[in-house]
Design a protein around this motif. Structure first.
Motif, PDB file in Angstrom:
ATOM      1  N   ARG A   1      35.460  61.317  27.803  1.00 13.85           N
ATOM      2  CA  ARG A   1      34.522  62.404  28.095  1.00 13.85           C
ATOM      3  C   ARG A   1      33.908  63.029  26.856  1.00 13.85           C
ATOM      4  O   ARG A   1      33.942  64.247  26.659  1.00 13.85           O
ATOM      5  CB  ARG A   1      35.206  63.473  28.938  1.00 13.85           C
ATOM      6  CG  ARG A   1      35.773  62.904  30.222  1.00 13.85           C
ATOM      7  CD  ARG A   1      36.046  63.959  31.210  1.00 13.85           C
ATOM      8  NE  ARG A   1      34.831  64.338  31.899  1.00 13.85           N
ATOM      9  CZ  ARG A   1      34.770  64.662  33.179  1.00 13.85           C
ATOM     10  NH1 ARG A   1      35.863  64.660  33.899  1.00 13.85           N
ATOM     11  NH2 ARG A   1      33.646  64.995  33.732  1.00 13.85           N
ATOM     12  N   LEU A   2      33.334  62.191  26.023  1.00 12.10           N
ATOM     13  CA  LEU A   2      32.591  62.697  24.867  1.00 12.10           C
ATOM     14  C   LEU A   2      31.254  63.222  25.370  1.00 12.10           C
ATOM     15  O   LEU A   2      30.867  62.957  26.498  1.00 12.10           O
ATOM     16  CB  LEU A   2      32.361  61.566  23.872  1.00 12.10           C
ATOM     17  CG  LEU A   2      33.638  60.955  23.309  1.00 12.10           C
ATOM     18  CD1 LEU A   2      33.314  59.694  22.525  1.00 12.10           C
ATOM     19  CD2 LEU A   2      34.376  61.951  22.416  1.00 12.10           C
ATOM     20  N   PHE A   3      30.542  63.946  24.508  1.00 10.40           N
ATOM     21  CA  PHE A   3      29.170  64.331  24.833  1.00 10.40           C
ATOM     22  C   PHE A   3      28.301  63.168  24.356  1.00 10.40           C
ATOM     23  O   PHE A   3      28.068  63.032  23.158  1.00 10.40           O
ATOM     24  CB  PHE A   3      28.809  65.655  24.164  1.00 10.40           C
ATOM     25  CG  PHE A   3      29.743  66.754  24.578  1.00 10.40           C
ATOM     26  CD1 PHE A   3      29.716  67.242  25.886  1.00 10.40           C
ATOM     27  CD2 PHE A   3      30.668  67.276  23.692  1.00 10.40           C
ATOM     28  CE1 PHE A   3      30.588  68.241  26.282  1.00 10.40           C
ATOM     29  CE2 PHE A   3      31.554  68.268  24.096  1.00 10.40           C
ATOM     30  CZ  PHE A   3      31.514  68.749  25.395  1.00 10.40           C
ATOM     31  N   PRO A   4      27.867  62.308  25.295  1.00 13.15           N
ATOM     32  CA  PRO A   4      27.313  61.014  24.888  1.00 13.15           C
ATOM     33  C   PRO A   4      26.073  61.110  24.011  1.00 13.15           C
ATOM     34  O   PRO A   4      25.901  60.312  23.104  1.00 13.15           O
ATOM     35  CB  PRO A   4      26.999  60.328  26.226  1.00 13.15           C
ATOM     36  CG  PRO A   4      26.916  61.426  27.236  1.00 13.15           C
ATOM     37  CD  PRO A   4      27.864  62.495  26.753  1.00 13.15           C
ATOM     38  N   LYS A   5      25.219  62.109  24.279  1.00 15.86           N
ATOM     39  CA  LYS A   5      23.962  62.188  23.543  1.00 15.86           C
ATOM     40  C   LYS A   5      24.002  63.207  22.419  1.00 15.86           C
ATOM     41  O   LYS A   5      22.975  63.684  21.968  1.00 15.86           O
ATOM     42  CB  LYS A   5      22.802  62.457  24.509  1.00 15.86           C
ATOM     43  CG  LYS A   5      22.585  61.259  25.423  1.00 15.86           C
ATOM     44  CD  LYS A   5      21.385  61.410  26.283  1.00 15.86           C
ATOM     45  CE  LYS A   5      21.134  60.121  27.055  1.00 15.86           C
ATOM     46  NZ  LYS A   5      19.895  60.178  27.804  1.00 15.86           N
ATOM     47  N   LEU A   6      25.204  63.538  21.983  1.00 16.59           N
ATOM     48  CA  LEU A   6      25.327  64.343  20.765  1.00 16.59           C
ATOM     49  C   LEU A   6      25.945  63.446  19.692  1.00 16.59           C
ATOM     50  O   LEU A   6      26.594  62.451  19.999  1.00 16.59           O
ATOM     51  CB  LEU A   6      26.222  65.567  21.006  1.00 16.59           C
ATOM     52  CG  LEU A   6      25.690  66.626  21.978  1.00 16.59           C
ATOM     53  CD1 LEU A   6      26.636  67.813  22.004  1.00 16.59           C
ATOM     54  CD2 LEU A   6      24.291  67.090  21.606  1.00 16.59           C
ATOM     55  N   THR A   7      25.725  63.822  18.441  1.00 14.80           N
ATOM     56  CA  THR A   7      26.260  62.998  17.358  1.00 14.80           C
ATOM     57  C   THR A   7      27.772  63.192  17.245  1.00 14.80           C
ATOM     58  O   THR A   7      28.355  64.110  17.822  1.00 14.80           O
ATOM     59  CB  THR A   7      25.631  63.391  16.003  1.00 14.80           C
ATOM     60  OG1 THR A   7      26.014  64.732  15.709  1.00 14.80           O
ATOM     61  CG2 THR A   7      24.116  63.296  16.046  1.00 14.80           C
TER      62      THR A   7
ATOM     63  N   LEU B   1      25.017  58.774  17.592  1.00 16.63           N
ATOM     64  CA  LEU B   1      25.258  59.354  18.914  1.00 16.63           C
ATOM     65  C   LEU B   1      26.530  58.750  19.507  1.00 16.63           C
ATOM     66  O   LEU B   1      26.773  57.546  19.384  1.00 16.63           O
ATOM     67  CB  LEU B   1      24.065  59.109  19.844  1.00 16.63           C
ATOM     68  CG  LEU B   1      22.732  59.713  19.376  1.00 16.63           C
ATOM     69  CD1 LEU B   1      21.645  59.440  20.404  1.00 16.63           C
ATOM     70  CD2 LEU B   1      22.873  61.215  19.159  1.00 16.63           C
TER      71      LEU B   1
ATOM     72  N   GLU C   1      28.394  66.581  15.856  1.00 18.24           N
ATOM     73  CA  GLU C   1      28.227  67.646  16.848  1.00 18.24           C
ATOM     74  C   GLU C   1      29.399  67.682  17.832  1.00 18.24           C
ATOM     75  O   GLU C   1      29.869  68.750  18.222  1.00 18.24           O
ATOM     76  CB  GLU C   1      26.907  67.452  17.614  1.00 18.24           C
ATOM     77  CG  GLU C   1      25.673  67.805  16.805  1.00 18.24           C
ATOM     78  CD  GLU C   1      24.366  67.377  17.466  1.00 18.24           C
ATOM     79  OE1 GLU C   1      23.369  68.095  17.321  1.00 18.24           O
ATOM     80  OE2 GLU C   1      24.331  66.321  18.126  1.00 18.24           O
TER      81      GLU C   1
ATOM     82  N   LEU D   1      32.267  69.398  16.015  1.00 18.25           N
ATOM     83  CA  LEU D   1      32.081  70.846  15.869  1.00 18.25           C
ATOM     84  C   LEU D   1      32.325  71.563  17.193  1.00 18.25           C
ATOM     85  O   LEU D   1      32.857  72.675  17.229  1.00 18.25           O
ATOM     86  CB  LEU D   1      30.684  71.168  15.340  1.00 18.25           C
ATOM     87  CG  LEU D   1      30.357  70.661  13.927  1.00 18.25           C
ATOM     88  CD1 LEU D   1      29.006  71.188  13.482  1.00 18.25           C
ATOM     89  CD2 LEU D   1      31.435  71.067  12.920  1.00 18.25           C
ATOM     90  N   LEU D   2      31.960  70.907  18.310  1.00 16.79           N
ATOM     91  CA  LEU D   2      32.211  71.522  19.614  1.00 16.79           C
ATOM     92  C   LEU D   2      33.707  71.662  19.876  1.00 16.79           C
ATOM     93  O   LEU D   2      34.139  72.568  20.591  1.00 16.79           O
ATOM     94  CB  LEU D   2      31.545  70.720  20.727  1.00 16.79           C
ATOM     95  CG  LEU D   2      30.084  71.099  20.933  1.00 16.79           C
ATOM     96  CD1 LEU D   2      29.348  70.031  21.710  1.00 16.79           C
ATOM     97  CD2 LEU D   2      29.985  72.437  21.673  1.00 16.79           C
TER      98      LEU D   2
END
Lengths: 242, 289
Positions: A92-98, A137, A101, A104-105
């Motif tokens: 469950r990564l944030f797929p369209k963030l680097t 990404l 990023e 940092l989240l």
């Protein structure tokens, strides 16, 4: 001393009961394995601890010195704030963030923000490939790299207790070995307490101190050491299919 | 078309484009980052324009009024999102269609309220910079368009800095991608979306002030901007603020060239035409990830 205890909990989704009367205990600086094949309730138990799935009976208590906090009445945000982090099933990564990023989240919770830079340095030191690919990404990385990122992102929240849900899924045997070693190393270096859900008995036994076997939503076996578990007839019958 | 006319068309297109970017930035947050089908966004711009008009009647400069209205618009945005979340989003189902219906309804209700309060007549504001123009490199540039352009640049810079440098900003970028994962980072996805919607609506205060500085407004004007704002937000690559500025410029230049060469009757077709071309050729937009 920190201790997390799950006391006779029931949980499920609507009419489907997934967990019934599950109890287990994780003490400070232990690595505890939660073993079982698919569909036996490992992920549900992890979600119950994080407040993502409601518990219908029983309690989940975090003991911190003299303080006792019942997590079943807390929101996910409050549980994270207590220093419990989950590396979820499927990453469950944030797929369209680097990569950067995503990391940092991980430091979003108030208690982790002041330590963000230190944790970031640690993560990049532990996983040099993440530093190399910090601008990439997340969805475009390989499965093994995504798993590293998911673990590193959880570490960014400065957890005391780290829950890891099936880190080996979808990885090659060599990567499974590497991932287990990495979890073991991080645990030692950061003084973490770890609960890891896994199907891969042999790889898990290399880093776990103790283990529980979950069969049909109940704890079928509890072992002080995993060798004992491995040789028990119950485990052979229910789990290894022997 | 002569070269001189072409240069003039491009320059005025660039200035118009800055204005289009300014009115679309909020939609890039609400629709681009949050996936909320916020078709009432242009109507909120008109509300911003009328609120600026009301303050201007008290002798306040329109640009100052736009900035002063931002906190109130933030609160309106938070309230609107809470209402939307409680009645629609939380219940799941086909949220895209029901959300569209909700915001369409909101847009019409607001329009009626504006008519009841301000009447159907066009309203405008006055300020020294509204009628004047600046002579630059042999080109006549209206000051009001230069101001719109400058404020678009400023808003873009502020928003993109906020989104990449702050914890809440980064959470806003992440929230539509995986709410559960965001909750596991210790953020409350609903509160994050609420702040984002507040920010998106706060931009309508400034952009609304620009709307009435650029020209007179009337209550039904929001509908004219649906095509333009959605075109810019989609062309930008959903959720990119710098992409929004660039997309605004592309729409502005395209519209200006079409108007100069084919005539003004083509104006309404440009934004929707460009939107269709973008959706067909590059649905992820210029800066889409």
């Amino acid at each position: 001393m920190v201790k997390l205890s799950v006391n006779a909990i029931d949980a499920g989704y609507g009419a489907v009961h997934v967990l019934s009367g599950v109890s287990l205990e994780i003490r400070e600086s232990e690595t505890v394995a939660l073993l079982g094949t698919n569909g036996n309730g490992k992920s549900t138990l992890m979600k119950c601890i994080m407040g993502l799935t409601p518990v219908t009976r029983g309690s989940i208590v975090l003991e911190d010195d003299e303080e006792r906090i019942d997590l079943t009445t807390k929101s996910t945000q409050e549980i994270v704030a207590l220093g419990i982090a989950l590396v979820p099933e499927g990453r469950r990564l944030f797929p369209k963030l680097t990569v950067h990023e995503n990391l940092l989240l991980g430091a979003f919770r108030a208690g982790a923000r002041t330590e963000m830079q230190r944790n970031l340095d640690r993560c990049y030191a532990a996983f040099p490939v993440l530093r190399e690919r910090s601008g990439q990404l997340a969805y475009s990385m390989s499965g093994g790299q995504q798993q590293m990122l998911a673990i590193a992102r959880a570490v960014m929240s400065s957890p005391r207790i780290l829950l890891v849900d099936e880190p080996s899924v979808g990885l090659s045997p060599m990567l499974v070995k590497q991932t287990m070693d990495m979890i073991g190393t991080l645990k030692r270096e950061l003084g973490l307490t770890v609960l890891m859900a896994e199907q891969n008995f042999h790889e898990t036994s290399r880093i776990a101190d103790r283990g529980y076997v979950l069969v049909h939503g109940q704890i079928a076996f509890e072992g002080k050491n995993l060798q004992e578990l491995l040789h028990s007839d119950l485990v052979k019958r229910h789990y290894l299919g022997a | 078309m002569s070269l001189e006319l072409l240069v003039e068309a491009v320059v005025s297109g660039i200035l118009l484009g800055g204005f289009y970017a300014a009115v679309s930035l909020g939609l890039s947050v609400a629709f681009g980052l949050l996936d909320v089908p916020h078709i009432a966004h242009p109507t909120l711009l008109v509300v911003g324009a009328y609120a600026t008009y009301a303050l201007a009647q008290l002798g306040i400069d329109p640009i100052a009024a736009g900035f002063m209205l931002m906190p109130a618009f933030f609160v309106i945005g938070v309230g609107l999102y809470r209402f939307y979340h409680a009645l629609f989003e939380r219940r799941g189902g086909d949220i895209a269609l029901r959300g569209l219906a909700f915001f369409f309804g909101i847009a019409f209700i607001i329009e009626v309220v504006l008519i009841l309060v301000f009447g159907v007549d066009q309203r405008l504001v006055e300020a020294a910079y509204i009628g004047s123009s600046v002579q630059l490199a042999g080109l006549q540039m209206p000051s009001r368009m230069l101001i719109a352009f400058a404020l678009a640049g400023l808003l873009t810079l502020l928003l993109s800095t906020y989104l990449s440098r702050t914890f809440t900003g980064r959470a806003i970028k992440a929230v539509a991608q995986d709410q559960t994962a965001l909750a596991l980072m210790g953020a409350d996805p609903v509160r994050i979306k609420q702040s984002a919607f507040g920010i998106a609506t706060a931009t309508c205060a400034i952009a609304g002030a620009l709307l009435i500085i650029v020209g007179p407004v009337e209550p039904g004007m929001g509908r004219l901007y649906i095509g333009g704002t959605f075109c810019v937000a989609v062309l930008a690559g959903l959720g990119s603020m710098k992409g929004t500025l660039l997309a605004g410029l592309i729409l502005g230049i395209t519209e200006s060239l079409v108007l100069t060469s084919l005539g003004t009757s083509w104006a309404p077709a440009v934004s929707f035409g460009l939107l269709l071309v973008v959706l067909a050729i590059r649905p992820s937009g210029l800066f889409g990830r």
